[in-house]
Write an enzyme that holds these catalytic residues in place. Structure first.
Site, PDB file in Angstrom:
ATOM      1  N   LYS A   1       0.846  -1.202   0.000  1.00 57.95           N
ATOM      2  CA  LYS A   1       0.000   0.000   0.000  1.00 57.95           C
ATOM      3  C   LYS A   1       0.876   1.244   0.000  1.00 57.95           C
ATOM      4  O   LYS A   1       1.737   1.400   0.862  1.00 57.95           O
ATOM      5  CB  LYS A   1      -0.923  -0.023   1.221  1.00 57.95           C
TER       6      LYS A   1
ATOM      7  N   ASP B   1      -2.667   9.936   4.168  1.00 57.17           N
ATOM      8  CA  ASP B   1      -4.091   9.605   4.242  1.00 57.17           C
ATOM      9  C   ASP B   1      -4.823  10.610   5.135  1.00 57.17           C
ATOM     10  O   ASP B   1      -4.780  10.512   6.362  1.00 57.17           O
ATOM     11  CB  ASP B   1      -4.254   8.176   4.796  1.00 57.17           C
TER      12      ASP B   1
ATOM     13  N   LYS C   1     -10.262  12.458   8.575  1.00 57.87           N
ATOM     14  CA  LYS C   1      -9.822  11.947   9.876  1.00 57.87           C
ATOM     15  C   LYS C   1      -9.662  13.100  10.858  1.00 57.87           C
ATOM     16  O   LYS C   1      -9.302  14.207  10.458  1.00 57.87           O
ATOM     17  CB  LYS C   1      -8.442  11.286   9.732  1.00 57.87           C
TER      18      LYS C   1
ATOM     19  N   ASP D   1       1.268   5.825   6.012  1.00 58.71           N
ATOM     20  CA  ASP D   1       0.303   4.962   5.334  1.00 58.71           C
ATOM     21  C   ASP D   1       0.864   4.340   4.049  1.00 58.71           C
ATOM     22  O   ASP D   1       0.152   3.662   3.322  1.00 58.71           O
ATOM     23  CB  ASP D   1      -0.988   5.749   5.048  1.00 58.71           C
TER      24      ASP D   1
ATOM     25  N   ASP E   1     -12.356   7.045   3.532  1.00 61.19           N
ATOM     26  CA  ASP E   1     -11.174   6.696   4.329  1.00 61.19           C
ATOM     27  C   ASP E   1     -10.808   5.215   4.182  1.00 61.19           C
ATOM     28  O   ASP E   1      -9.734   4.793   4.602  1.00 61.19           O
ATOM     29  CB  ASP E   1     -11.442   7.045   5.799  1.00 61.19           C
TER      30      ASP E   1
ATOM     31  N   GLU F   1      -9.640   3.742   1.704  1.00 63.63           N
ATOM     32  CA  GLU F   1      -9.048   3.952   0.385  1.00 63.63           C
ATOM     33  C   GLU F   1      -7.987   2.915   0.055  1.00 63.63           C
ATOM     34  O   GLU F   1      -7.752   2.615  -1.115  1.00 63.63           O
ATOM     35  CB  GLU F   1      -8.441   5.361   0.304  1.00 63.63           C
TER      36      GLU F   1
ATOM     37  N   ARG G   1      -7.827  -0.304   0.409  1.00 68.56           N
ATOM     38  CA  ARG G   1      -8.328  -1.496  -0.274  1.00 68.56           C
ATOM     39  C   ARG G   1      -8.634  -1.210  -1.738  1.00 68.56           C
ATOM     40  O   ARG G   1      -8.592  -2.098  -2.574  1.00 68.56           O
ATOM     41  CB  ARG G   1      -9.551  -2.041   0.484  1.00 68.56           C
TER      42      ARG G   1
HETATM   43  N1  BES Z   1      -4.721   4.076   6.881  1.00 65.42           N
HETATM   44  C1  BES Z   1      -5.901   3.739   7.577  1.00 65.42           C
HETATM   45  C2  BES Z   1      -5.695   2.611   8.585  1.00 65.42           C
HETATM   46  C3  BES Z   1      -4.785   2.888   9.759  1.00 65.42           C
HETATM   47  C4  BES Z   1      -5.328   3.263  10.975  1.00 65.42           C
HETATM   48  C5  BES Z   1      -3.434   2.711   9.664  1.00 65.42           C
HETATM   49  C6  BES Z   1      -4.498   3.475  12.053  1.00 65.42           C
HETATM   50  C7  BES Z   1      -2.589   2.937  10.736  1.00 65.42           C
HETATM   51  C8  BES Z   1      -3.133   3.308  11.943  1.00 65.42           C
HETATM   52  C9  BES Z   1      -6.985   3.280   6.588  1.00 65.42           C
HETATM   53  O1  BES Z   1      -6.941   3.858   5.340  1.00 65.42           O
HETATM   54  C10 BES Z   1      -8.301   3.631   7.199  1.00 65.42           C
HETATM   55  O2  BES Z   1      -8.533   4.784   7.377  1.00 65.42           O
HETATM   56  N2  BES Z   1      -9.104   2.623   7.516  1.00 65.42           N
HETATM   57  C11 BES Z   1     -10.378   2.822   8.104  1.00 65.42           C
HETATM   58  C12 BES Z   1     -11.356   1.905   7.425  1.00 65.42           C
HETATM   59  C13 BES Z   1     -12.785   2.151   7.797  1.00 65.42           C
HETATM   60  C14 BES Z   1     -13.254   3.483   7.252  1.00 65.42           C
HETATM   61  C15 BES Z   1     -13.625   1.031   7.245  1.00 65.42           C
HETATM   62  C16 BES Z   1     -10.256   2.467   9.588  1.00 65.42           C
HETATM   63  O3  BES Z   1      -9.567   1.522   9.935  1.00 65.42           O
HETATM   64  O4  BES Z   1     -10.864   3.187  10.387  1.00 65.42           O
HETATM   65 ZN    ZN Z   2      -5.040   4.481   4.676  1.00 68.16          ZN
HETATM   66 ZN    ZN Z   3      -7.976   5.700   5.218  1.00 70.54          ZN
END
Ligand code: BES
Ligand code: ZN
Ligand code: ZN
Length: 494
Positions: free
Chosen positions: A259, A264, A271, A283, A342, A344, A346
């Site tokens: 990734k 992000d 966020k 990220d 968020d 993103e 995937r």
């Molecule tokens: N980059 C984040 C995941 C993340 C969170 C990485 C904390 C490192 C530390 C990812 O893109 C994300 O925001 N995921 C969301 C998904 C949700 C919206 C389904 C999450 O985990 O909250």
């Molecule tokens: Zn992310």
């Molecule tokens: Zn995200």
């Protein structure tokens, strides 16, 4: 750049700032006899006050050695554990830092591990613990006294120790390549600049790379990557690395996908800053791990055909940003309803995973800081591993050996139900339950080969240092993949 060497000269004759002696609980290995003469006696006496518990250390100033300082470092009671060696070497590195040790020697302890494994673990622990990210520090704020020379004192098996030490050095440096990329300021690692950085690494280390620009990504119809990129003023990039040695043990490659979200914000599903967006330069840690792994494979000349793919963009809420409700047509042709911008990672991974099919891969492994749920489930030291039908036990074993720990998560079919969409083939989020698993279930829609997925959101980036892992980027994944792929190459050869 730290120099690493191996010697068999008498311990007392080593002219270094700091001599490290690792001691197991109840150690009989350090005696007047086997250290030699006066110094041996002095040390044997000191040792009677020292338990050898892991983390314990004591510095002494024996007159009879050429070493300026001698430190005992506790190894604990498990003498067959590479991780204990890494952590003890890390304690040694901390002592070297504290005492401005420019030259450091370490006596190989008597442990029940192969000498090459021992040498590798000690060098990894010492070098990874010595790492400091100083790119943005003023000249006179930088540490200049860091260790320049690290000497392993080998008793028997000098050749094996040397082999392991060399391997450990390459792996530690490649891990630090990944750390540097993660720690770098986002404005210095836009997709274009990240591509340029990989071109430099490729040239220096001897692997191939092609960086696709936006027009080529459009031509490939990577609808996920392009949608995430829409809110950004910076164009996306798709980085395709190749390590194809002529003596490769496989003909169909192992494809690694990382990734590469260089920042992000969450996009329009923005966020919050504290403890969330403020960590999101990390990220692209999965991508960084893939880049570091290609470096290590090339430098170690691992006889395996491996491809690395890093889809790269930032995720921002600019005027043209993709919105909740958008339906995307992905590279594979599947449609995805976006309900949270968020989620993103995937989307860009899905495009890279379906693109990977052109390689007819033997196995695909993706690494991603994919979900906060992974951190909640497993914390900061262990990554989550998911698979359709890939060799997940072998991955976990490589994790145990390398110190980059991974643990399997269930993938029963019903977890996929949460992704049902009324308007598209699937949606990009599930519900509140099992978030790291539903993310993996999303990715599974885009693979038709043996596939392993590693969610390293927790271990990739630390708020608080752990032994030999500093605050910030850890380079998690490099040691895991190098161990896994080296094992794969060597079983294949036999
Ligand atoms: N980059 C984040 C995941 C993340 C969170 C990485 C904390 C490192 C530390 C990812 O893109 C994300 O925001 N995921 C969301 C998904 C949700 C919206 C389904 C999450 O985990 O909250
Ligand atoms: Zn992310
Ligand atoms: Zn995200």
């Amino acid at each position: 750049m730290m120099k690493v060497s191996v010697t068999t000269l008498p311990l007392v004759s080593l002219d270094v700032d700091l001599l490290l002696l690792l001691v197991t609980e109840g150690d009989a290995g350090i005696t007047a006899e086997n250290i030699g003469g006066e110094i041996g006696q002095a040390l044997e006496l000191t040792l009677s006050d020292f338990s050898g518990k892991a983390g314990e250390s004591v510095v002494v100033y024996p007159a009879a050695t050429r070493a300026h300082r001698v430190a005992f470092v506790g190894l604990g009671d498990s003498a067959d554990d590479a991780e204990a060696l890494r952590e003890a070497a890390a304690t040694g590195a901390a002592l070297a830092k504290k005492t401005n040790g420019t030259t450091v020697a370490l006596r190989i302890p008597d442990v029940a591990l192969d000498s090459d494994v021992t040498g590798q673990a000690l060098v990894e622990g010492f070098m990874l613990a010595s790492y400091e990210f100083q790119r943005y520090k003023e000249e006179d704020e930088r540490t200049h006294d860091r260790t320049e020379r690290f000497v392993l004192h080998a008793g028997a098996h000098e050749q094996a120790v040397r082999r392991g030490a060399e391997r450990g050095r390459v792996i530690a440096e490649s891990t630090c390549t990944a750390r540097d990329l993660v720690n770098m300021s986002p404005h210095e690692k836009t997709p274009t600049l990240l591509g340029k950085a990989v071109e430099r690494h490729a040239k220096k280390n001897g692997f191939d790379v092609t960086v696709w620009d936006k027009a080529e990504i459009e031509h490939e119809k990577m609808g996920g990557l392009l949608a995430v990129n829409r809110g950004s003023p910076e164009p996306p990039a798709f980085i395709e690395m190749t390590w194809q040695p002529s003596k490769a043990a496989n003909s169909r490659p192992v494809v690694l996908v990382g990734k590469g979200i260089v920042f992000d914000t969450g996009g329009l599903s923005l966020k919050p800053t504290k403890d969330s967006m403020d960590h999101m330069k990390a990220d692209m840690a999965g991508g960084a791990a893939v880049i570091g792994t290609l470096e290590a494979l090339a430098r170690l000349d691992v006889p395996l055909y491996v491809v690395g793919l890093v889809p790269a963009t930032d995720n921002r809420p600019g005027a043209f940003a993709y919105v909740p409700g958008d339906v995307l047509t992905m590279h594979s042709g599947k449609t995805v309803e976006v309900l949270n911008t968020d989620a993103e990672g995937r989307l860009i991974l899905a495009d890279a995973l379906s693109y990977a099919k052109i390689y007819r891969p033997e196995l695909v492994i993706d690494l991603a800081t994919l979900t906060g749920a992974q951190v909640v489930a497993l914390g900061s030291k262990v990554a989550a591993a998911m698979t359709n039908r890939g060799p997940i036990a072998a991955l976990c074993e490589a994790g145990d050996q390398s110190g980059d720990l991974v643990h399997p998560m269930p993938m029963h079919a019903h977890y996929g139900d949460a992704l049902r969409s009324h308007v598209a083939d699937i949606k990009n989020i599930g519900n509140r339950e099992a978030g790291s698993i539903t993310a993996a279930k999303f990715l599974e829609h885009f693979v038709d080969y043996d596939w392993l997925h590693v969610d390293l959101a927790g271990p990739a980036f630390l708020q608080k240092a752990m032994p030999y892992r500093p605050e910030g980027g850890t380079g998690f994944g490099v040691r895991l993949l190098v161990e896994f792929l080296t094992r794969m190459a060597s079983t294949r050869k036999r």
